[in-house]
Design a protein around this motif. Structure first.
Motif, mmCIF file in Angstrom:
data_model
loop_
_atom_site.group_PDB
_atom_site.id
_atom_site.type_symbol
_atom_site.label_atom_id
_atom_site.label_comp_id
_atom_site.label_asym_id
_atom_site.label_seq_id
_atom_site.Cartn_x
_atom_site.Cartn_y
_atom_site.Cartn_z
ATOM 1 N N VAL A 2 0.834 -1.201 0.000
ATOM 2 C CA VAL A 2 0.000 0.000 0.000
ATOM 3 C C VAL A 2 0.870 1.252 0.000
ATOM 4 C CG1 VAL A 2 -1.690 1.310 1.342
ATOM 5 C CG2 VAL A 2 -1.927 -1.163 1.123
ATOM 6 N N ILE A 5 2.381 1.830 -3.480
ATOM 7 C CA ILE A 5 1.432 2.372 -4.449
ATOM 8 C C ILE A 5 1.135 3.840 -4.165
ATOM 9 C CG2 ILE A 5 -0.952 2.199 -5.280
ATOM 10 C CD1 ILE A 5 -0.664 -0.854 -4.892
ATOM 11 N N ILE A 6 0.987 4.185 -2.897
ATOM 12 C CA ILE A 6 0.716 5.582 -2.540
ATOM 13 C C ILE A 6 1.858 6.485 -3.002
ATOM 14 C CG2 ILE A 6 0.546 7.183 -0.583
ATOM 15 C CD1 ILE A 6 -1.074 4.997 0.858
ATOM 16 N N TRP A 53 7.029 1.467 6.029
ATOM 17 C CA TRP A 53 6.773 0.105 6.477
ATOM 18 C C TRP A 53 7.545 -0.185 7.762
ATOM 19 C CZ3 TRP A 53 10.236 -4.172 6.307
ATOM 20 C CH2 TRP A 53 9.650 -5.376 6.683
#
Length: 67
Positions: A2, A5-6, A53
Motif C-alpha cells: 500500500v 502504491i501511494i 513500512w
C-alpha cells in the motif's frame, strides 16, 4: 504494498523532482531519459515505502508489547 502504491502515484502526480529518485536517475545517466519520470517514481516509492513500512512495524510491535 500500500505504501509503495501511494508513493508511486504521489511521485507521478507531483511535478517537482523528489529525493532520492531524481538523484538516482542522474547517477544512472541519460540512457533512461524517456523513462526518467517513471524510474524516479519507482525509486521514490521503494525508498519511502520501505521507510514507512519500518515505522509501521516498529509502532505495531510497541503496541503489542504494551498488552
Amino acid at each position: 504494498m500500500v505504501f509503495f502504491i501511494i508513493f508511486l502515484v504521489a511521485s507521478l502526480l507531483i511535478p517537482a523532482p523528489m529525493f532520492p529518485g531524481n538523484i538516482l536517475c542522474n547517477l544512472i545517466g541519460n540512457f533512461t531519459a524517456e523513462y526518467r519520470e517513471w524510474l524516479s517514481a519507482v525509486f521514490n516509492a521503494v525508498f519511502y515505502g520501505v521507510i514507512l513500512w519500518l515505522v509501521f512495524v516498529a509502532v505495531s510491535r510497541k503496541f503489542e508489547s504494551e498488552k
